[in-house]
Scaffold this active site. Structure first.
Site, short mmCIF file in Angstrom:
data_model
loop_
_atom_site.label_atom_id
_atom_site.label_comp_id
_atom_site.label_asym_id
_atom_site.label_seq_id
_atom_site.Cartn_x
_atom_site.Cartn_y
_atom_site.Cartn_z
N HIS A 282 -0.27 -41.54 -75.51
CA HIS A 282 0.62 -42.33 -75.81
C HIS A 282 -0.35 -42.40 -77.17
O HIS A 282 0.50 -42.30 -78.44
CB HIS A 282 1.19 -43.12 -75.55
CG HIS A 282 2.43 -44.09 -76.73
ND1 HIS A 282 3.58 -43.39 -77.51
CD2 HIS A 282 1.73 -44.63 -77.60
CE1 HIS A 282 4.09 -44.12 -78.24
NE2 HIS A 282 3.16 -45.42 -77.70
N SER B 280 5.67 -44.49 -82.25
CA SER B 280 5.74 -45.22 -81.59
C SER B 280 7.30 -45.46 -82.40
O SER B 280 7.73 -45.15 -83.14
CB SER B 280 4.80 -45.68 -81.14
OG SER B 280 5.47 -46.38 -79.72
#
Length: 252
Positions: free
Chosen positions: A229, A96
């Site tokens: 995610h 990320s």
């Protein structure tokens, strides 16, 4: 042998020193994350690979230090801390926000003539795939809602006022860094890039992730996993093995 310069850096955590390893893996945490997130990766790869984890200011052992609010600042300081460790081939792994920081560190190291062996980017669209986001401008409840949407944190901890006061400023600062980041044109990376992605990640589509191929003149590979995610929480062994294979294929 570890030098005194290496030992003094607050930016680097080394959970399972592997002084005889041929290669080093450097791990960069996500927004709101800390170096300890990669403790299991270190345990799994040591002693074959010497694993380092970057510790950003404002968390854990650095919790009293001022927060940094730009990817450029994070990358600049991390690069300085990593230069003494570049006596062996470095592979950079970032999830990320950490993928952006790893990319910018790789650019700086390459500019120094010490390009990484490879860069592994996880759960992040390419630097040129821009979305206009403003999570860092939301109120506290808005940030908690975003954490709940992504599923990376136990949002129950935000019900505790002390924990809320401890973690929310860190998350807000990191989101500011990510959301204000803009790619600055420059040379492409001379090293391979491996992109890892959850197939249901709201933060990065397949096409946005494929665009990482444009940021390197070397081979590019994309691997997908089931999940969102934080797909890597449920695919830890497979992700770690993918990283191990990546390093082995390039260092043989």
């Amino acid at each position: 042998m570890t030098s005194s310069v290496q030992e003094k850096s607050d930016w680097i955590q080394r959970f399972h020193p592997a002084p005889d390893a041929k290669n080093r893996l450097v791990c960069f945490p996500y927004a709101g994350g800390a170096a300890s997130y990669f403790h299991p990766v270190s345990a799994a790869l040591s002693p074959g690979i010497d694993v380092l984890a970057v510790q950003y200011p404002g968390r854990q052992n650095r919790r009293t230090e001022p927060l940094l609010r730009s990817v450029d600042e994070l990358a600049r300081h991390a690069t300085t801390a990593l230069r003494p460790w570049a006596d062996r081939p470095l592979t950079l792994l970032g999830h990320s926000m950490g993928a952006l920081v790893a990319f910018e560190v790789a650019r700086r190291l390459a500019g120094d003539g010490a390009a990484p062996l490879s860069v592994v980017v996880s759960g992040r669209r390419s630097p040129t795939s821009v979305r206009h986001e403003d999570v860092h401008k939301r109120d506290d409840q808005g940030i908690v809602a975003e954490m709940e949407r992504l599923g990376g944190s136990d949002v129950r901890m935000f019900q505790d006022p002390e924990l809320r006061a401890l973690f929310l400023p860190v998350i807000r600062a990191d989101y500011e860094a990510v959301e204000t980041y803009r790619y600055q044109p420059g040379p492409s990376l001379p090293c391979p890039v491996l992109a890892l992605l959850g197939d249901n990640d709201p933060m990065a589509t397949l096409d946005e992730t494929r665009d990482w191929a444009e940021r390197t003149t070397a081979p590019f590979e994309l691997r997908t996993f089931s999940g969102g995610h934080f797909y890597l929480n449920s695919h830890a062994a497979a992700v770690t093995e993918a990283v191990r294979e990546n390093i082995a294929s390039l260092s043989s």
